[in-house]
Design a protein around this motif. Structure first.
Motif, PDB file in Angstrom:
ATOM      1  N   ALA A  47    -129.743  27.911  20.562  1.00 15.69           N
ATOM      2  CA  ALA A  47    -131.038  28.583  20.463  1.00 15.69           C
ATOM      3  C   ALA A  47    -131.176  29.252  19.098  1.00 15.69           C
ATOM      4  O   ALA A  47    -132.259  29.233  18.495  1.00 15.69           O
ATOM      5  CB  ALA A  47    -131.190  29.610  21.572  1.00 15.69           C
ATOM      6  N   GLY A  48    -130.082  29.821  18.597  1.00 14.75           N
ATOM      7  CA  GLY A  48    -130.110  30.475  17.286  1.00 14.75           C
ATOM      8  C   GLY A  48    -130.512  29.524  16.174  1.00 14.75           C
ATOM      9  O   GLY A  48    -131.285  29.884  15.275  1.00 14.75           O
ATOM     10  N   ARG A  49    -130.025  28.295  16.228  1.00 15.77           N
ATOM     11  CA  ARG A  49    -130.409  27.300  15.214  1.00 15.77           C
ATOM     12  C   ARG A  49    -131.906  26.984  15.302  1.00 15.77           C
ATOM     13  O   ARG A  49    -132.573  26.818  14.278  1.00 15.77           O
ATOM     14  CB  ARG A  49    -129.582  26.026  15.377  1.00 15.77           C
ATOM     15  N   ILE A  50    -132.402  26.890  16.511  1.00 17.03           N
ATOM     16  CA  ILE A  50    -133.833  26.593  16.681  1.00 17.03           C
ATOM     17  C   ILE A  50    -134.670  27.764  16.177  1.00 17.03           C
ATOM     18  O   ILE A  50    -135.681  27.567  15.477  1.00 17.03           O
ATOM     19  CB  ILE A  50    -134.157  26.267  18.163  1.00 17.03           C
ATOM     20  N   ILE A  51    -134.247  28.977  16.482  1.00 17.45           N
ATOM     21  CA  ILE A  51    -134.969  30.168  16.015  1.00 17.45           C
ATOM     22  C   ILE A  51    -134.947  30.232  14.493  1.00 17.45           C
ATOM     23  O   ILE A  51    -135.965  30.531  13.857  1.00 17.45           O
ATOM     24  CB  ILE A  51    -134.353  31.452  16.629  1.00 17.45           C
ATOM     25  N   GLU A  52    -133.810  29.901  13.911  1.00 14.77           N
ATOM     26  CA  GLU A  52    -133.691  29.902  12.452  1.00 14.77           C
ATOM     27  C   GLU A  52    -134.657  28.880  11.836  1.00 14.77           C
ATOM     28  O   GLU A  52    -135.291  29.143  10.813  1.00 14.77           O
ATOM     29  CB  GLU A  52    -132.257  29.577  12.054  1.00 14.77           C
ATOM     30  N   ALA A  53    -134.773  27.733  12.449  1.00 15.75           N
ATOM     31  CA  ALA A  53    -135.632  26.683  11.912  1.00 15.75           C
ATOM     32  C   ALA A  53    -137.119  26.957  12.167  1.00 15.75           C
ATOM     33  O   ALA A  53    -137.957  26.663  11.320  1.00 15.75           O
ATOM     34  CB  ALA A  53    -135.252  25.332  12.527  1.00 15.75           C
ATOM     35  N   ARG A  54    -137.449  27.520  13.325  1.00 17.55           N
ATOM     36  CA  ARG A  54    -138.851  27.704  13.709  1.00 17.55           C
ATOM     37  C   ARG A  54    -139.377  29.113  13.465  1.00 17.55           C
ATOM     38  O   ARG A  54    -140.584  29.334  13.509  1.00 17.55           O
ATOM     39  CB  ARG A  54    -139.028  27.353  15.183  1.00 17.55           C
ATOM     40  N   GLY A  55    -138.467  30.046  13.308  1.00 22.01           N
ATOM     41  CA  GLY A  55    -138.877  31.427  13.125  1.00 22.01           C
ATOM     42  C   GLY A  55    -138.798  32.188  14.444  1.00 22.01           C
ATOM     43  O   GLY A  55    -138.890  31.623  15.527  1.00 22.01           O
ATOM     44  N   SER A  56    -138.662  33.492  14.302  1.00 21.70           N
ATOM     45  CA  SER A  56    -138.534  34.365  15.472  1.00 21.70           C
ATOM     46  C   SER A  56    -139.930  34.814  15.895  1.00 21.70           C
ATOM     47  O   SER A  56    -140.376  35.918  15.573  1.00 21.70           O
ATOM     48  CB  SER A  56    -137.643  35.568  15.118  1.00 21.70           C
ATOM     49  N   THR A  57    -140.607  33.922  16.628  1.00 19.83           N
ATOM     50  CA  THR A  57    -141.986  34.188  17.047  1.00 19.83           C
ATOM     51  C   THR A  57    -142.131  33.994  18.556  1.00 19.83           C
ATOM     52  O   THR A  57    -141.260  33.416  19.212  1.00 19.83           O
ATOM     53  CB  THR A  57    -142.967  33.233  16.342  1.00 19.83           C
ATOM     54  N   ALA A  58    -143.255  34.471  19.070  1.00 20.04           N
ATOM     55  CA  ALA A  58    -143.552  34.263  20.493  1.00 20.04           C
ATOM     56  C   ALA A  58    -143.677  32.770  20.789  1.00 20.04           C
ATOM     57  O   ALA A  58    -143.286  32.305  21.865  1.00 20.04           O
ATOM     58  CB  ALA A  58    -144.836  34.997  20.866  1.00 20.04           C
ATOM     59  N   LYS A  59    -144.196  32.021  19.828  1.00 25.23           N
ATOM     60  CA  LYS A  59    -144.329  30.569  20.010  1.00 25.23           C
ATOM     61  C   LYS A  59    -142.951  29.922  20.159  1.00 25.23           C
ATOM     62  O   LYS A  59    -142.764  29.032  20.992  1.00 25.23           O
ATOM     63  CB  LYS A  59    -145.078  29.973  18.813  1.00 25.23           C
ATOM     64  N   THR A  60    -141.983  30.377  19.388  1.00 28.18           N
ATOM     65  CA  THR A  60    -140.623  29.865  19.502  1.00 28.18           C
ATOM     66  C   THR A  60    -140.026  30.232  20.855  1.00 28.18           C
ATOM     67  O   THR A  60    -139.338  29.415  21.480  1.00 28.18           O
ATOM     68  CB  THR A  60    -139.738  30.393  18.357  1.00 28.18           C
ATOM     69  N   ALA A  61    -140.294  31.433  21.332  1.00 27.51           N
ATOM     70  CA  ALA A  61    -139.799  31.856  22.647  1.00 27.51           C
ATOM     71  C   ALA A  61    -140.364  30.944  23.740  1.00 27.51           C
ATOM     72  O   ALA A  61    -139.638  30.513  24.651  1.00 27.51           O
ATOM     73  CB  ALA A  61    -140.158  33.309  22.917  1.00 27.51           C
ATOM     74  N   ARG A  62    -141.648  30.638  23.665  1.00 26.72           N
ATOM     75  CA  ARG A  62    -142.272  29.728  24.648  1.00 26.72           C
ATOM     76  C   ARG A  62    -141.669  28.329  24.532  1.00 26.72           C
ATOM     77  O   ARG A  62    -141.422  27.665  25.534  1.00 26.72           O
ATOM     78  CB  ARG A  62    -143.785  29.672  24.446  1.00 26.72           C
ATOM     79  N   TYR A  63    -141.411  27.898  23.303  1.00 29.21           N
ATOM     80  CA  TYR A  63    -140.806  26.585  23.078  1.00 29.21           C
ATOM     81  C   TYR A  63    -139.423  26.521  23.734  1.00 29.21           C
ATOM     82  O   TYR A  63    -139.104  25.556  24.443  1.00 29.21           O
ATOM     83  CB  TYR A  63    -140.697  26.311  21.570  1.00 29.21           C
TER      84      TYR A  63
END
Length: 193
Positions: free
Chosen positions: A153-169
């Motif tokens: 999940a950390g890699r995905i957050i790093e790539a997409r950013g720490s946003t609500a959209k990333t949390a939903r993703y």
């Protein structure tokens, strides 16, 4: 039977009363003990029929396994959908397992790793394996062998950013609540600052 003629390297043409009757796999001819001059009586016809059904199921299983790996359950369903009788399915599956062509543990490990590299969380991976017919124990072992879900999940957050959209993703990709809690906590802390 009045004639048995080779047709290619693995087929035999059978003549009954000097007329072409069928072309069958060579293996079926051997198993049914067909030979020129023998009568095609009921017992021989049944033996030939059983062997043809067995060979057909084996060919279907091999075609399916050439396309992709299968679990015992998914391969059995495929054979069932194609009309293989329960006994023939059981025999075909046992032969495939003995040969190492079907292995639920290997399938679970490989599939879990593939889905994890594609960004799936543990819940999505476990659900996918369950739908494929993998046992609960094998699912648990396959998921435990994966890299920690929080690291993925950390890699995905790093790539997409720490946003609500990333949390939903991440939630849509089957990441656990525990993994998402830290992201949501970070988002809440950022909103307060």
């Amino acid at each position: 039977m009045t004639a048995l003629r080779a047709r290619g390297k693995d087929r035999v043409e059978i003549d009954l009363d000097e007329r072409p009757w069928r072309v069958v796999p060579t293996e079926a001819v051997f198993v049914a003990r067909l030979s020129v001059g023998t009568a095609l009586d009921r017992a021989t016809a049944r033996t030939l029929g059983r062997e043809l059904r067995r060979l057909r199921a084996q060919a279907q299983a091999l075609r399916a396994l050439r396309a992709r790996d299968h679990t015992v359950a998914s391969l059995e369903q495929r054979l069932k959908d194609r009309g293989a009788a329960p006994g023939v399915r059981r025999e075909t599956l046992e032969a495939a397992q003995r040969a190492g062509l079907v292995d639920d543990q290997r399938f679970a490990r490989t599939r879990a790793m593939l889905l994890a590299t594609r960004g799936a969380g543990n819940h999505l991976i476990a659900d996918d394996l369950e739908r494929q017919g993998v046992s609960d124990d094998e699912i648990r072992v396959a998921v435990e062998r994966l890299e920690a879900e929080s690291v993925r999940a950390g890699r995905i957050i790093e790539a997409r950013g720490s946003t609500a959209k990333t949390a939903r993703y991440l939630a849509s990709k089957g990441f656990s609540e525990e993994t998402l809690e830290s992201l949501v906590a970070d988002l809440s802390a950022d909103a307060i600052d």
